[in-house]
Scaffold this motif. Structure first.
Motif, short mmCIF file in Angstrom:
data_model
loop_
_atom_site.label_atom_id
_atom_site.label_comp_id
_atom_site.label_asym_id
_atom_site.label_seq_id
_atom_site.Cartn_x
_atom_site.Cartn_y
_atom_site.Cartn_z
N VAL A 111 66.65 -29.47 19.93
CA VAL A 111 67.46 -29.59 21.15
C VAL A 111 67.67 -28.20 21.72
CG1 VAL A 111 69.60 -30.46 22.17
CG2 VAL A 111 68.70 -31.52 20.07
N ASP A 112 67.21 -27.97 22.95
CA ASP A 112 67.45 -26.71 23.64
C ASP A 112 68.69 -26.86 24.52
OD1 ASP A 112 65.43 -25.30 22.53
OD2 ASP A 112 64.22 -25.10 24.35
N ILE A 113 69.65 -25.96 24.34
CA ILE A 113 70.92 -26.02 25.06
C ILE A 113 71.12 -24.71 25.79
CG2 ILE A 113 73.42 -26.35 24.86
CD1 ILE A 113 72.78 -27.74 22.12
N ASP A 114 71.19 -24.76 27.12
CA ASP A 114 71.48 -23.57 27.90
C ASP A 114 72.90 -23.10 27.63
OD1 ASP A 114 69.00 -23.51 29.03
OD2 ASP A 114 69.58 -24.52 30.88
N ARG A 115 73.14 -21.81 27.89
CA ARG A 115 74.48 -21.26 27.68
C ARG A 115 75.52 -22.06 28.46
NH1 ARG A 115 75.42 -16.32 25.85
NH2 ARG A 115 73.33 -15.66 26.43
N PRO A 146 82.66 -18.25 24.40
CA PRO A 146 81.73 -19.33 24.72
C PRO A 146 80.84 -19.71 23.54
CG PRO A 146 81.81 -17.73 26.50
CD PRO A 146 82.61 -17.16 25.38
N GLU A 147 80.38 -18.72 22.77
CA GLU A 147 79.49 -19.02 21.66
C GLU A 147 80.19 -19.94 20.66
OE1 GLU A 147 79.90 -16.10 22.95
OE2 GLU A 147 77.92 -15.38 23.56
N ASN A 148 81.44 -19.59 20.30
CA ASN A 148 82.16 -20.41 19.35
C ASN A 148 82.38 -21.82 19.89
OD1 ASN A 148 82.27 -18.19 17.71
ND2 ASN A 148 84.39 -17.67 18.20
N GLY A 149 82.68 -21.92 21.18
CA GLY A 149 82.90 -23.22 21.78
C GLY A 149 81.66 -24.08 21.75
N VAL A 150 80.51 -23.50 22.06
CA VAL A 150 79.26 -24.26 22.06
C VAL A 150 78.92 -24.72 20.65
CG1 VAL A 150 76.79 -24.15 22.52
CG2 VAL A 150 78.39 -23.11 24.12
N VAL A 151 79.01 -23.81 19.69
CA VAL A 151 78.66 -24.16 18.31
C VAL A 151 79.59 -25.25 17.79
CG1 VAL A 151 78.52 -23.31 15.94
CG2 VAL A 151 77.62 -21.93 17.82
N ALA A 152 80.89 -25.11 18.06
CA ALA A 152 81.85 -26.12 17.61
C ALA A 152 81.55 -27.48 18.24
CB ALA A 152 83.27 -25.69 17.95
N GLY A 173 70.55 -19.27 25.18
CA GLY A 173 71.50 -20.33 24.84
C GLY A 173 71.48 -20.64 23.37
N TYR A 174 71.22 -21.91 23.05
CA TYR A 174 71.29 -22.37 21.66
C TYR A 174 70.17 -23.37 21.38
CZ TYR A 174 75.78 -20.16 21.88
OH TYR A 174 76.76 -19.22 22.06
N ARG A 175 69.89 -23.54 20.10
CA ARG A 175 68.93 -24.54 19.65
C ARG A 175 69.56 -25.27 18.47
NH1 ARG A 175 63.05 -22.42 18.23
NH2 ARG A 175 63.00 -22.44 20.52
N ALA A 176 69.42 -26.58 18.47
CA ALA A 176 69.86 -27.38 17.33
C ALA A 176 68.66 -28.14 16.79
CB ALA A 176 70.96 -28.35 17.75
N ILE A 177 68.65 -28.34 15.48
CA ILE A 177 67.63 -29.16 14.84
C ILE A 177 68.35 -30.27 14.09
CG2 ILE A 177 65.66 -29.26 13.29
CD1 ILE A 177 65.31 -26.29 13.56
N VAL A 178 68.07 -31.51 14.45
CA VAL A 178 68.65 -32.65 13.75
C VAL A 178 67.81 -32.90 12.50
CG1 VAL A 178 69.26 -35.08 13.87
CG2 VAL A 178 69.55 -33.63 15.89
#
Length: 296
Positions: A111-115, A146-152, A173-178
């Motif tokens: 999952v690609d997540i923009d900032r 913002p970083e902490n908010g997105v990760v949480a 931004g961020y990347r998640a792997i399920v």
């Protein structure tokens, strides 16, 4: 049963031409693809080039001659990961149009997540806490970075769906792997998760069209101070491939000084699917996720 990823082993370019009602001749070049042979790819390239030329030469030509959105991306396959069910590979590594390596996975969800694309769960929770503090006469503390908010928020979405995930920081931004469930790109569950995670809409559309989840493994060249490749795949002549290989050598040396993403945390109590362990290790190795190198 999962649909096969929309990829092609063979690619070729070929010219085509058509003559319009006014006698004007139109010449075009198109790319063709095949999983059977190079000649089959050339034949499709010739057909598509001719259809494009006909469309340009005559307004009465078939409006969908170019099959936009139905073709695989013109990316060479560099490596395959097998061991899953059926004859199809469970993942492949390709090189995209600007030269970066990409991991394409059939059922390991990236999952690609923009900032700015923070999952929507974060805002209601923050608002509720602020309201409670005001109610009891306590000044609300400043919002978290913002970083902490997105990760949480990523963690909350994973836990709300009884999933486990790994979270990474990227340059934009961020990347998640399920990691705890087999999912299908374009399927209902993955589409719902994309929305909950606040995934980049263009990324979601690309995954849907290509029937795979994509994760860039190496840096974008312009973030490393490099130009994009001087030629694009498939190459028309050996000289074009030589020019690309010279660019590739420079890119490989320069990209080694950067990381593509940085591992932050894991969330959720569900176990990692055993089939995913090799792919996750490979992803973290190639992206240099465990280093402190600058992100690009």
């Amino acid at each position: 049963m999962l649909a096969p990823m929309r990829l092609a082993r063979y690619w070729a370019r070929a010219p085509g031409e058509a003559t319009g009602p006014d006698g004007r001749r139109v010449r075009t070049v198109a790319r063709g693809w095949s999983n059977e042979s190079l000649e089959a790819a050339r034949e499709l390239a010739r057909t598509m080039a001719r259809r494009i030329a006909e469309r340009l030469a005559s307004p009465q030509a078939e409006p969908r001659a170019y099959l936009y959105g139905e073709r695989p991306l013109p990316e060479p396959i560099l490596r395959e990961f097998r061991g899953g069910a059926g004859d199809e590979p469970r993942a492949v590594v390709t090189r995209n149009v600007y030269g970066a390596l990409v991991l394409n996975a059939r059922d390991l969800m990236f999952v690609d997540i923009d900032r700015a694309g923070t999952p929507s769960a974060a805002a209601p929770v923050a608002g509720m806490l602020s309201g409670l503090r005001s109610l009891f006469g306590q000044a609300a503390p400043p919002p978290p970075p913002p970083e902490n908010g997105v990760v949480a928020a990523i963690q909350r979405v994973a836990e709300a769906n009884a999933l486990a995930a790994r979270v990474y920081k990227t340059a934009a931004g961020y990347r998640a792997i399920v990691t705890s469930a087999h999912l299908e790109a374009g399927g209902g569950p993955s589409e719902g998760l994309f929305q909950q995670f606040g995934a980049d809409p263009l990324y979601v559309r690309l995954c849907r069209l290509q029937q795979s989840f994509r994760a860039r493994l190496t840096p974008k060249p312009w973030r490393c101070g490099l130009r994009t490749p001087p030629v694009v795949f498939p190459f028309d002549a050996p000289a074009d491939e030589s020019r690309f290989r010279a660019w590739e050598a420079e890119y490989t040396v320069t990209a080694a000084r950067y990381a593509t993403c940085r591992y932050l945390t894991a969330c959720g109590a569900a176990p990692v699917v055993p089939d995913f362990e090799e792919l996750i290790r490979y992803h973290d190795q190639e992206t240099r996720a465990g280093t402190s190198l600058p992100l690009a």
